[in-house]
Design an enzyme around this catalytic site. Sequence first.
Site, mmCIF file in Angstrom:
data_model
loop_
_atom_site.group_PDB
_atom_site.id
_atom_site.type_symbol
_atom_site.label_atom_id
_atom_site.label_comp_id
_atom_site.label_asym_id
_atom_site.label_seq_id
_atom_site.Cartn_x
_atom_site.Cartn_y
_atom_site.Cartn_z
ATOM 1 N N HIS A 4 29.637 59.059 25.080
ATOM 2 C CA HIS A 4 28.560 58.096 24.877
ATOM 3 C C HIS A 4 29.127 56.772 24.360
ATOM 4 O O HIS A 4 30.095 56.753 23.597
ATOM 5 C CB HIS A 4 27.554 58.663 23.871
ATOM 6 C CG HIS A 4 26.300 57.871 23.747
ATOM 7 N ND1 HIS A 4 26.091 56.988 22.709
ATOM 8 C CD2 HIS A 4 25.190 57.814 24.528
ATOM 9 C CE1 HIS A 4 24.900 56.425 22.842
ATOM 10 N NE2 HIS A 4 24.323 56.908 23.938
ATOM 11 N N SER A 8 23.422 72.934 33.031
ATOM 12 C CA SER A 8 22.970 71.547 32.905
ATOM 13 C C SER A 8 21.622 71.332 33.576
ATOM 14 O O SER A 8 21.264 72.027 34.521
ATOM 15 C CB SER A 8 24.006 70.602 33.536
ATOM 16 O OG SER A 8 23.541 69.270 33.551
#
Length: 425
Positions: A141, A343
């Site tokens: 991130h 996911s």
Amino acid sequence: MSLDKKLQIGIEDKLAITEFNGETQPNLDSVISHYAQSLNQTNLRFLGYPTNQNLNCDTLAPLLHFHLNNAGDPFGGSSYSMNSTSFEVCVLDWFANLCEIEKSKYWGYVTTGGTEGNLHGILVGREQLPDGILYASQDSHYSIFKIARMYRMQCMKVSTLVSGEIDCDELKTLLLAHKDKPAIINLNIGTTMKGGIDDLDLVIQTLKECGFPRDRFYIHCDGALFGAMLPFIKQATKMSFKKGIGSIAISGHKFLGCPIPCGAVITRKEYINVLTDVEYIGSRDVTITGSRSGHASIFLWYGIKRKGFMGLESEVHKCIANASHLQHRLRKAGIGAMLNKFSNIVVFERPRDEDFARKWSLACEGNIAHVVVMQHVTTEMLDSFVDDFLQKRSTWFVDGRFLPLCIASDVGSRHCTCSIHNSVS
């Protein structure tokens, strides 16, 4: 002009703050009503970002009549009595249990979100290892690299596998080249774009192979979205304090669905030993921010309490199943698409039309875009998206003027359907 465009224009016309004596309540009610309509329209096509929009917090509305501030240490209390730290501690106990650390051995607090959780976790690591080098994968991130700049830490960016997972071979090379300094590792429990999950066990093995004993490395886990999902998947690897991690940050407004951006950071109590008492609030200054939302803790508590373990587990599996549905539809239509194991993030070729991407609130990066299948995303919504995508795509590639993007370098050749890598059966 579309309905949502008309609603947006109507709202913007009324937002200017111009009334000297204050606005009338009917006019204010009208603005909020129109804005709510606009949000309802947007929510029907909100696909690209990991926030759960399936919320029902009406019961908590009476609490909005109070300003609740959880300043200071949630475990020590403060002189600001209008707080919700009793709810906060219950939420933290729940997170600590998910991460397998005993109640007597952890410390944490409810944050403003993942970035603050990362700020705190990496700060704790830096305080333990002041001259340590921060290692983070290139798919981490953006907050991680911002934090490195803020703390003026030396940062090594590690390449990733096609899944988005950190490349431990390159990590090993970098660690060996800098054996003279301790290692502070940021691991991703689901990367932002691809949902790649770093292999904690392999990273710890790599550290040992490179000659880093336990007191010369610190592992912070960025668990943003998946940190609240993987514990409900029996086959998934646990990001556990039993394995030696130092801290973990998990978002509360993503999978858990708090309407206020928030999260939790959990670390080892033994690390929180440089404390400052603040007489003004009658508490310890151990958080990144001073004032903190007391409402966020209550919203988190309410959502977790209402759904329970079984309810959250069901939502996890539903999101993953719907993500599989989307990947199948895209592949069947000849559109390259990748979905990592465990996911709910489906990665595919970036739409050529930016208006189309904005219409569906898609997150795009380079040649790829993604959909994050959250609780509010139904199969009907996904089918509508694919149908719209195919209709638009047919106009982009008419007369051979454009060809489908090659995204093999982003998702792997087996997931790409360009003219070179077309493997759709």
